[in-house]
Design a protein around this motif. Structure first.
Motif, PDB file in Angstrom:
ATOM      1  N   ILE A  62       0.975  -1.434  -0.571  1.00 48.55           N
ATOM      2  CA  ILE A  62      -0.388  -0.477   0.500  1.00 48.55           C
ATOM      3  C   ILE A  62       0.971   0.970   0.056  1.00 48.55           C
ATOM      4  CG2 ILE A  62      -0.364   0.074   2.459  1.00 48.55           C
ATOM      5  CD1 ILE A  62      -2.880   1.482   2.177  1.00 48.55           C
ATOM      6  N   GLY A  63       0.194   1.796  -0.977  1.00 48.00           N
ATOM      7  CA  GLY A  63       1.285   3.044  -0.487  1.00 48.00           C
ATOM      8  C   GLY A  63       0.341   5.015   0.003  1.00 48.00           C
ATOM      9  N   TYR A  64       0.968   5.230   0.801  1.00 52.02           N
ATOM     10  CA  TYR A  64       0.495   6.815   2.111  1.00 52.02           C
ATOM     11  C   TYR A  64       1.071   7.843   0.880  1.00 52.02           C
ATOM     12  CZ  TYR A  64      -0.644   2.844   5.065  1.00 52.02           C
ATOM     13  OH  TYR A  64      -1.769   2.137   6.414  1.00 52.02           O
ATOM     14  N   GLY A  65       2.482   7.867   0.291  1.00 55.85           N
ATOM     15  CA  GLY A  65       2.338   9.523  -0.506  1.00 55.85           C
ATOM     16  C   GLY A  65       2.811   9.503   1.101  1.00 55.85           C
ATOM     17  N   VAL A  66       2.313  11.544   1.180  1.00 57.68           N
ATOM     18  CA  VAL A  66       3.160  12.063   1.616  1.00 57.68           C
ATOM     19  C   VAL A  66       2.666  11.805   2.810  1.00 57.68           C
ATOM     20  CG1 VAL A  66       3.824  13.699  -0.294  1.00 57.68           C
ATOM     21  CG2 VAL A  66       2.051  14.193   0.307  1.00 57.68           C
ATOM     22  N   THR A  67       1.363  11.271   3.067  1.00 49.67           N
ATOM     23  CA  THR A  67       0.531  11.434   4.415  1.00 49.67           C
ATOM     24  C   THR A  67       1.340  10.516   5.628  1.00 49.67           C
ATOM     25  OG1 THR A  67      -0.266   9.148   4.053  1.00 49.67           O
ATOM     26  CG2 THR A  67      -1.405  11.177   2.912  1.00 49.67           C
ATOM     27  N   ARG A  68       2.345   9.983   5.670  1.00 51.62           N
ATOM     28  CA  ARG A  68       2.783   9.440   7.110  1.00 51.62           C
ATOM     29  C   ARG A  68       4.281  10.041   6.601  1.00 51.62           C
ATOM     30  NH1 ARG A  68      -0.465   4.186   8.045  1.00 51.62           N
ATOM     31  NH2 ARG A  68      -2.214   5.017   8.181  1.00 51.62           N
ATOM     32  N   PRO A  69       4.699  11.125   6.840  1.00 47.30           N
ATOM     33  CA  PRO A  69       6.443  11.683   6.917  1.00 47.30           C
ATOM     34  C   PRO A  69       6.846  11.137   8.358  1.00 47.30           C
ATOM     35  CG  PRO A  69       5.179  13.293   7.351  1.00 47.30           C
ATOM     36  CD  PRO A  69       4.151  12.711   7.185  1.00 47.30           C
ATOM     37  N   ARG A  70       8.362  10.199   8.443  1.00 49.93           N
ATOM     38  CA  ARG A  70       9.329  10.555   9.425  1.00 49.93           C
ATOM     39  C   ARG A  70       9.722  11.050   9.863  1.00 49.93           C
ATOM     40  NH1 ARG A  70      13.251   5.069   8.936  1.00 49.93           N
ATOM     41  NH2 ARG A  70      11.760   3.869   9.877  1.00 49.93           N
ATOM     42  N   VAL A  71      10.357  11.880   8.471  1.00 45.91           N
ATOM     43  CA  VAL A  71      10.700  13.386   9.422  1.00 45.91           C
ATOM     44  C   VAL A  71      10.128  14.281   9.029  1.00 45.91           C
ATOM     45  CG1 VAL A  71      13.065  14.813   9.307  1.00 45.91           C
ATOM     46  CG2 VAL A  71      13.080  11.896   9.634  1.00 45.91           C
ATOM     47  N   GLU A  72       9.340  15.333   9.924  1.00 45.81           N
ATOM     48  CA  GLU A  72       8.420  16.357   9.023  1.00 45.81           C
ATOM     49  C   GLU A  72       9.505  17.688   9.059  1.00 45.81           C
ATOM     50  OE1 GLU A  72       5.299  16.839   9.684  1.00 45.81           O
ATOM     51  OE2 GLU A  72       4.789  15.461  10.441  1.00 45.81           O
ATOM     52  N   GLY A  73       8.922  18.671   8.272  1.00 41.28           N
ATOM     53  CA  GLY A  73      10.409  19.365   7.110  1.00 41.28           C
ATOM     54  C   GLY A  73      10.672  19.682   5.520  1.00 41.28           C
ATOM     55  N   ASN A  74      11.288  20.502   5.375  1.00 40.33           N
ATOM     56  CA  ASN A  74      11.334  20.373   3.573  1.00 40.33           C
ATOM     57  C   ASN A  74      12.652  20.959   3.312  1.00 40.33           C
ATOM     58  OD1 ASN A  74      10.706  20.863   1.164  1.00 40.33           O
ATOM     59  ND2 ASN A  74      10.288  22.898   0.953  1.00 40.33           N
ATOM     60  N   THR A  75      13.361  19.897   4.187  1.00 38.28           N
ATOM     61  CA  THR A  75      14.862  19.625   4.001  1.00 38.28           C
ATOM     62  C   THR A  75      15.326  18.673   3.280  1.00 38.28           C
ATOM     63  OG1 THR A  75      15.436  18.860   6.180  1.00 38.28           O
ATOM     64  CG2 THR A  75      15.101  21.251   6.325  1.00 38.28           C
ATOM     65  N   ARG A  76      16.515  18.987   2.815  1.00 40.09           N
ATOM     66  CA  ARG A  76      16.851  17.628   2.119  1.00 40.09           C
ATOM     67  C   ARG A  76      17.294  16.726   2.313  1.00 40.09           C
ATOM     68  NH1 ARG A  76      22.110  18.434  -1.159  1.00 40.09           N
ATOM     69  NH2 ARG A  76      20.765  19.670  -2.833  1.00 40.09           N
ATOM     70  N   ALA A  77      17.458  16.442   4.112  1.00 37.27           N
ATOM     71  CA  ALA A  77      17.224  15.733   5.171  1.00 37.27           C
ATOM     72  C   ALA A  77      16.198  14.715   5.327  1.00 37.27           C
ATOM     73  CB  ALA A  77      18.114  15.387   5.941  1.00 37.27           C
ATOM     74  N   ALA A  78      15.384  15.949   5.589  1.00 39.24           N
ATOM     75  CA  ALA A  78      13.481  14.968   5.893  1.00 39.24           C
ATOM     76  C   ALA A  78      13.721  14.815   4.600  1.00 39.24           C
ATOM     77  CB  ALA A  78      13.202  16.194   5.852  1.00 39.24           C
ATOM     78  N   HIS A  79      13.570  14.801   3.042  1.00 36.38           N
ATOM     79  CA  HIS A  79      13.086  14.388   1.641  1.00 36.38           C
ATOM     80  C   HIS A  79      13.675  12.727   1.803  1.00 36.38           C
ATOM     81  CE1 HIS A  79      10.775  17.492   1.237  1.00 36.38           C
ATOM     82  NE2 HIS A  79      11.957  18.441   0.880  1.00 36.38           N
ATOM     83  N   ARG A  80      15.091  13.185   2.272  1.00 32.96           N
ATOM     84  CA  ARG A  80      15.678  11.207   1.806  1.00 32.96           C
ATOM     85  C   ARG A  80      15.357  10.625   2.803  1.00 32.96           C
ATOM     86  NH1 ARG A  80      22.458  11.585   1.658  1.00 32.96           N
ATOM     87  NH2 ARG A  80      21.862   9.302   1.134  1.00 32.96           N
ATOM     88  N   ALA A  81      14.834  11.172   4.114  1.00 30.75           N
ATOM     89  CA  ALA A  81      14.104  10.237   5.386  1.00 30.75           C
ATOM     90  C   ALA A  81      12.767   9.628   4.352  1.00 30.75           C
ATOM     91  CB  ALA A  81      14.322  10.421   6.708  1.00 30.75           C
TER      92      ALA A  81
END
Length: 362
Positions: free
Chosen positions: A325-344
């Motif tokens: 199942i895909g959750y897209g961006v609805t359940r981020p592990r790391v909040e924020g709009n940084t490169r590290a958050a996007h990679r996580a």
């Protein structure tokens, strides 16, 4: 002398009537040694020789009525006296051809069909001429309670001093006097002689699990465990979560292809599921919050399906054990709009459920 066809038809109908009407509420035993009385109406059918003879005043078929008084001798036999008034007329000129009938009958009730009875007797007539006849017939009596019954009866009257064969069909109401005798109460059984109680000797149960030592195959079971008939712990198997497994599959931006350096993580998951063939897995695909959310949702689904496909093809895991199942961006592990958050957040997570065995507690 001619036999009346109406009498034969009515007599033949009585056995059928006994099976068509609901069963009586009174048994033959209830009627024994009781007096009964009846009122009836009768359709009387003289022999054809009477209807065509001047000596009998051309006697025509017509109605009559009468009374009966009887007594049940046994469960099957009864006697009765009868008096009937025959209101007959001449079919030639309408003059009276009436008279009376008096006689004695014996009744026999059939054991297999207690509502049906046979009747036979001797009668004296004074209609136009004084004659004597014997009669035979069949009847049906239906009781509504201990006292009241309806009855129907067909008779043939065979002349003795004159040659004729009349017939008649009666319908009436019977009242049985009194009530059925109550059956004697059974004598109480004698009380058994007192027996001195024997004190049982309890067999040994060393571990107090409810199973005696002679049958206990598992000594010293924990006190709070339920045991079977052999004294061994009863276990139950159930599917339970064994925790979230982060298989550390990190995807490049906008990619659903498993990187070569992350394939070992998926292989570890596949080996675990091969080892535990009743385990199941929920594969969750996630995406970073960059770009269109709908596109990211589909991307996360492709990422989840890429891991599911590897488990199916490389490890022969049955598809029924895998849910992707895909959750897209609805359940981020790391909040924020940084490169590290996007990679996580560009990741796959797996939730594995396996069968575990636990003791049943008391």
């Amino acid at each position: 002398m001619k036999l009346n066809k109406t009498f034969l038809a009515v007599a033949a109908a009585f056995p059928l009537l006994s099976s068509a009407v609901m069963a009586d509420t009174v048994s033959s035993a209830d009627l024994k040694e009781r007096v009964f009385g009846s009122l009836f109406g009768e359709y009387y059918m003289p022999d054809l020789d009477k209807t065509e003879s001047a000596e009998w005043n051309y006697m025509e078929k017509d109605w009559g009525y009468g009374v009966e008084l009887g007594y049940y001798l046994t469960e099957q036999w009864a006697l009765r006296l009868e008096f009937a008034k025959l209101d007959l007329q001449s079919k030639l000129d309408g003059s009276d051809a009436d008279g009376n009938r008096i006689g004695l009958d014996a009744m026999y009730h059939i054991s297999q069909l207690p509502s049906v009875y046979l009747v036979g007797g001797l009668k004296r007539f004074d209609a136009v001429q004084d004659t004597t006849a014997f009669n035979v017939g069949i009847g049906y009596k239906h009781f509504f309670n201990q006292n009241f019954a309806l009855f129907a009866e067909a008779n043939r009257y065979q002349g003795i001093d004159e040659t004729y064969a009349d017939a008649g069909v009666k319908v009436g109401l019977t009242y049985v006097f009194g009530s059925a005798s109550a059956a004697p109460a059974p004598k109480p059984a004698p009380a058994p002689a007192p027996v001195a109680p024997v004190q049982p000797v309890a067999p040994a149960d060393t571990d107090a699990d409810g199973v005696v030592d002679s049958a206990d195959k598992c000594a010293n079971t924990p006190a709070n465990h339920k045991v079977d008939a052999t004294g061994c712990t009863i276990y139950e198997e159930k599917m339970a979560s064994v925790g979230d497994i982060d298989i550390e599959v990190r995807f490049p931006f906008d990619s659903a292809t498993i990187p070569a350096d992350k394939i070992s993580d998926v292989e570890g998951l596949g080996a675990f599921m091969q080892r535990f063939p009743e385990s199941t897995v929920l594969i969750e695909g996630h995406a970073s919050n960059i770009g269109n959310p709908d596109y990211n949702m589909r991307l996360s689904e492709r990422r989840a399906n890429s891991v599911a496909d590897m488990l199916k093809k490389d490890f022969n895991i049955d598809p029924s054990r895998i849910t992707a199942i895909g959750y897209g961006v609805t359940r981020p592990r790391v909040e924020g709009n940084t490169r590290a958050a996007h990679r996580a957040n560009q990741r796959i997570e797996a939730k594995v459920t396996a069968k575990i065995k636990e003791p049943v507690l008391r």
